[in-house]
Motif scaffolding. Structure first.
Motif, PDB file in Angstrom:
ATOM      1  N   PRO A   6      38.212 -22.633  10.297  1.00 24.62           N
ATOM      2  CA  PRO A   6      38.897 -21.340  10.321  1.00 24.62           C
ATOM      3  C   PRO A   6      39.465 -21.012   8.939  1.00 24.62           C
ATOM      4  O   PRO A   6      40.056 -21.872   8.282  1.00 24.62           O
ATOM      5  CB  PRO A   6      40.017 -21.550  11.345  1.00 24.62           C
ATOM      6  N   LEU A   7      39.293 -19.770   8.515  1.00 24.18           N
ATOM      7  CA  LEU A   7      39.763 -19.314   7.212  1.00 24.18           C
ATOM      8  C   LEU A   7      40.877 -18.295   7.421  1.00 24.18           C
ATOM      9  O   LEU A   7      40.693 -17.302   8.126  1.00 24.18           O
ATOM     10  CB  LEU A   7      38.620 -18.671   6.421  1.00 24.18           C
ATOM     11  N   LEU A   8      42.023 -18.533   6.791  1.00 30.00           N
ATOM     12  CA  LEU A   8      43.168 -17.639   6.898  1.00 30.00           C
ATOM     13  C   LEU A   8      43.447 -17.019   5.532  1.00 30.00           C
ATOM     14  O   LEU A   8      43.270 -17.669   4.506  1.00 30.00           O
ATOM     15  CB  LEU A   8      44.412 -18.395   7.371  1.00 30.00           C
ATOM     16  N   ALA A   9      43.897 -15.773   5.527  1.00 27.59           N
ATOM     17  CA  ALA A   9      44.226 -15.096   4.272  1.00 27.59           C
ATOM     18  C   ALA A   9      45.668 -14.625   4.312  1.00 27.59           C
ATOM     19  O   ALA A   9      46.085 -13.962   5.265  1.00 27.59           O
ATOM     20  CB  ALA A   9      43.293 -13.911   4.041  1.00 27.59           C
ATOM     21  N   ALA A  10      46.432 -14.981   3.267  1.00 28.80           N
ATOM     22  CA  ALA A  10      47.798 -14.496   3.075  1.00 28.80           C
ATOM     23  C   ALA A  10      47.734 -13.403   2.015  1.00 28.80           C
ATOM     24  O   ALA A  10      47.512 -13.685   0.836  1.00 28.80           O
ATOM     25  CB  ALA A  10      48.711 -15.636   2.626  1.00 28.80           C
ATOM     26  N   LEU A  11      47.918 -12.158   2.425  1.00 27.10           N
ATOM     27  CA  LEU A  11      47.640 -11.008   1.566  1.00 27.10           C
ATOM     28  C   LEU A  11      48.931 -10.311   1.156  1.00 27.10           C
ATOM     29  O   LEU A  11      49.728  -9.915   2.005  1.00 27.10           O
ATOM     30  CB  LEU A  11      46.729 -10.027   2.308  1.00 27.10           C
ATOM     31  N   HIS A  12      49.105 -10.141  -0.154  1.00 23.18           N
ATOM     32  CA  HIS A  12      50.288  -9.445  -0.645  1.00 23.18           C
ATOM     33  C   HIS A  12      49.906  -8.573  -1.830  1.00 23.18           C
ATOM     34  O   HIS A  12      48.862  -8.771  -2.459  1.00 23.18           O
ATOM     35  CB  HIS A  12      51.377 -10.440  -1.063  1.00 23.18           C
ATOM     36  N   GLY A  13      50.757  -7.614  -2.140  1.00 28.09           N
ATOM     37  CA  GLY A  13      50.521  -6.767  -3.301  1.00 28.09           C
ATOM     38  C   GLY A  13      49.208  -6.013  -3.188  1.00 28.09           C
ATOM     39  O   GLY A  13      48.802  -5.571  -2.108  1.00 28.09           O
ATOM     40  N   TYR A  14      48.518  -5.884  -4.325  1.00 31.76           N
ATOM     41  CA  TYR A  14      47.240  -5.174  -4.328  1.00 31.76           C
ATOM     42  C   TYR A  14      46.130  -6.052  -3.754  1.00 31.76           C
ATOM     43  O   TYR A  14      45.950  -7.201  -4.164  1.00 31.76           O
ATOM     44  CB  TYR A  14      46.872  -4.752  -5.750  1.00 31.76           C
ATOM     45  N   VAL A  15      45.404  -5.486  -2.810  1.00 34.32           N
ATOM     46  CA  VAL A  15      44.231  -6.143  -2.218  1.00 34.32           C
ATOM     47  C   VAL A  15      43.108  -5.119  -2.318  1.00 34.32           C
ATOM     48  O   VAL A  15      42.942  -4.260  -1.448  1.00 34.32           O
ATOM     49  CB  VAL A  15      44.482  -6.544  -0.752  1.00 34.32           C
ATOM     50  N   LEU A  16      42.351  -5.192  -3.406  1.00 34.96           N
ATOM     51  CA  LEU A  16      41.381  -4.145  -3.716  1.00 34.96           C
ATOM     52  C   LEU A  16      39.993  -4.740  -3.949  1.00 34.96           C
ATOM     53  O   LEU A  16      39.869  -5.868  -4.429  1.00 34.96           O
ATOM     54  CB  LEU A  16      41.809  -3.377  -4.974  1.00 34.96           C
ATOM     55  N   GLY A  17      38.959  -3.976  -3.635  1.00 31.32           N
ATOM     56  CA  GLY A  17      37.594  -4.379  -3.950  1.00 31.32           C
ATOM     57  C   GLY A  17      37.268  -5.775  -3.460  1.00 31.32           C
ATOM     58  O   GLY A  17      37.288  -6.055  -2.260  1.00 31.32           O
TER      59      GLY A  17
END
Length: 239
Positions: free
Chosen positions: A100-111
């Motif tokens: 399983p792959l988890l993503a912790a996303l903050h700030g700019y998430v572009l392209g």
């Protein structure tokens, strides 16, 4: 595993942490990052001790702002550029990982940042995160799977709106359309992702991998074929 130039790779108690580590340029995705990720992901794929993978971005301003445009057109020739891309296809490797792959996303998430997130199974965003696919505004289209992975996560209309307008959306809107699973305050982001990882780690790991495999493989099947696959995997797991 140490010695990477553009990422930080750490492993602890069954979790692999992969940190995009070019904070001065908002973790822009360049050729070296592609190579570093390819090596790290290959190691993860071959490591039976790793059961969950978490991706995050270094610094406070961005997870990843997309491709490093300063490197565009620097390959010796289009043929060589294409050959290198297929020899080190990070995106296919990401999609093929059984963990399983988890993503912790903050700030700019572009392209490319969105495209990395789309390759993950569970995405948690901070409340200040901003998402977008700006390629059309640069006279290009996505080149790392966005035109294929986004419609598989969102309604086709929602994916097309992001891809055709280049419009940026908030974390709340990303949650509303199904791009992320949860939105939390920035200070709680890593704890929220770690909590999900801990829940996964507490489960039977063979069942976890087969459950993910059933979903991923079933997406390319008819419903009848997918149900048959589920039945076969269930029977194998019960042996």
């Amino acid at each position: 595993m140490n010695g990477f130039e553009t990422i930080v790779f750490e492993k602890s108690q069954g979790i692999a942490w992969v940190t995009l580590n070019r904070p001065r340029v908002l973790n822009a995705f360049n050729i070296q990052m592609r190579d570093d990720l390819y090596e790290a992901l290959t190691a993860i794929n071959d490591d039976p001790e790793i059961t969950v993978v978490i991706f995050k971005g270094a610094g406070e301003r961005a997870f990843c702002v997309g491709a490093d445009l300063t490197e565009f057109g620097t390959a010796p020739s289009p043929v060589i550029a294409r050959q290198v891309r297929w020899e080190r296809d990070v995106w296919e490797l990401l999609l093929s990982l059984k963990q399983p792959l988890l993503a912790a996303l903050h700030g700019y998430v572009l392209g490319s940042g969105v495209e990395i997130a789309c390759c993950c199974d569970i995405r948690i965003a901070s409340d200040g995160a901003v998402f977008g696919m700006p390629e059309v505004s640069l006279g290009m289209i996505s080149a790392a799977g966005g035109s294929q992975t986004l419609p598989r996560l969102l309604r086709v209309g929602g994916a097309l709106e992001m891809l055709l307008t280049g419009q940026r959306i908030s974390a709340v809107e990303a949650y509303r359309i199904g791009l992320v699973n949860k939105v939390v305050p920035r200070r709680e982001l890593l704890a929220a992702v770690e909590d999900v990882a801990a829940k996964i780690l507490s489960m039977n790991q063979e069942a976890v991998r087969w459950a993910k495999g059933a979903v991923v493989r079933g997406l390319d099947m008819s419903l009848a074929e997918g149900l048959a696959l589920e039945s076969r995997l269930f029977a194998l797991l019960r042996r």
